[in-house]
Design a protein around this motif. Structure first.
Motif, short mmCIF file in Angstrom:
data_model
loop_
_atom_site.label_atom_id
_atom_site.label_comp_id
_atom_site.label_asym_id
_atom_site.label_seq_id
_atom_site.Cartn_x
_atom_site.Cartn_y
_atom_site.Cartn_z
N ARG A 147 -2.99 12.47 -4.06
CA ARG A 147 -4.15 13.36 -3.92
C ARG A 147 -3.84 14.74 -4.49
O ARG A 147 -4.66 15.33 -5.21
N ARG A 172 0.83 -1.20 0.00
CA ARG A 172 0.00 0.00 0.00
C ARG A 172 0.87 1.26 0.00
O ARG A 172 1.93 1.31 0.60
N ARG A 212 0.50 8.84 -0.60
CA ARG A 212 -0.95 9.06 -0.69
C ARG A 212 -1.24 10.55 -0.80
O ARG A 212 -2.06 10.98 -1.62
N ARG A 234 -5.80 4.60 -8.75
CA ARG A 234 -6.90 3.86 -9.37
C ARG A 234 -7.84 3.25 -8.35
O ARG A 234 -9.05 3.39 -8.44
N ASP A 235 -7.26 2.52 -7.39
CA ASP A 235 -8.05 1.69 -6.48
C ASP A 235 -8.68 2.46 -5.33
O ASP A 235 -9.78 2.12 -4.89
N GLU A 236 -7.98 3.47 -4.82
CA GLU A 236 -8.49 4.16 -3.63
C GLU A 236 -8.98 5.57 -3.91
O GLU A 236 -9.73 6.13 -3.12
N ARG A 237 -8.54 6.17 -5.01
CA ARG A 237 -8.98 7.53 -5.37
C ARG A 237 -9.88 7.52 -6.60
O ARG A 237 -10.30 8.57 -7.06
N ASP A 238 -10.14 6.32 -7.14
CA ASP A 238 -11.04 6.16 -8.30
C ASP A 238 -10.61 6.99 -9.50
O ASP A 238 -11.45 7.46 -10.28
N TYR A 239 -9.31 7.16 -9.69
CA TYR A 239 -8.80 7.89 -10.85
C TYR A 239 -8.88 6.99 -12.08
O TYR A 239 -8.36 5.88 -12.07
N TYR A 281 -2.78 3.18 -5.95
CA TYR A 281 -3.54 4.01 -5.02
C TYR A 281 -4.48 4.95 -5.78
O TYR A 281 -5.64 5.10 -5.42
#
Length: 152
Positions: A20, A10, A16, A55-60, A53
């Motif tokens: 962002r 991660r 992270r 793609r998976d957690e920020r939905d980019y 991160y």
């Protein structure tokens, strides 16, 4: 966007934050997120960790280019040149002082590309308020070192 040493798995706290900041710095739907960083703290490149991160957690879901070889800020910038050359506007995003170091390196390497630089949105008032004083000291030392002895 410049990476920070990250063990495989991660994205760490710093990466992270940088992802962002990179995503919020995109200005149009045709903007491209460029992620830089090799395998510094493990076998997995930082750029791949940051891409996951994003793609998976920020939905980019937008376009992304990845540079997986660099192990220093100088290499981040040098290796990204081929990726950023086609674009009219360039933003180097990281924490504010690290981004400044990256911009300085781009001016040293390719003033023609550096002339296309615009500020990213890597600074937001009140964000990371406890971490910023420490990051500022570390960043200022790094900038001073870069001015005296060249790239690192």
């Amino acid at each position: 966007m410049l990476g920070f040493g990250n063990k495989p798995g991660r994205a760490n706290f710093v990466n992270r934050y940088r992802v962002r900041a990179g995503i919020r710095s995109l200005s149009t739907s045709t903007s491209v997120l460029v992620l830089c960083g090799g395998a510094v703290a493990g076998a997995q490149p930082e750029a791949d960790i940051m891409a996951g991160y994003a793609r998976d957690e920020r939905d980019y879901t937008g376009p992304m280019l990845i540079e997986r070889e660099s192990t220093t800020t100088w290499e981040n910038i040098r290796n990204a040149i081929g990726l950023i050359e086609p674009y009219d506007t360039i933003k180097i995003v990281s924490d504010p002082l690290h981004a400044q170091k990256g911009r300085r390196y781009l001016w040293m390497l390719r003033p023609d590309l550096a002339a296309r630089l615009v500020r990213g949105r890597d600074y937001r008032f009140g964000e990371l308020i406890l971490l910023k004083p420490v990051a500022a000291v570390v960043g200022l030392v790094g900038l001073r070192r870069a001015r005296r002895s060249g790239p690192r």
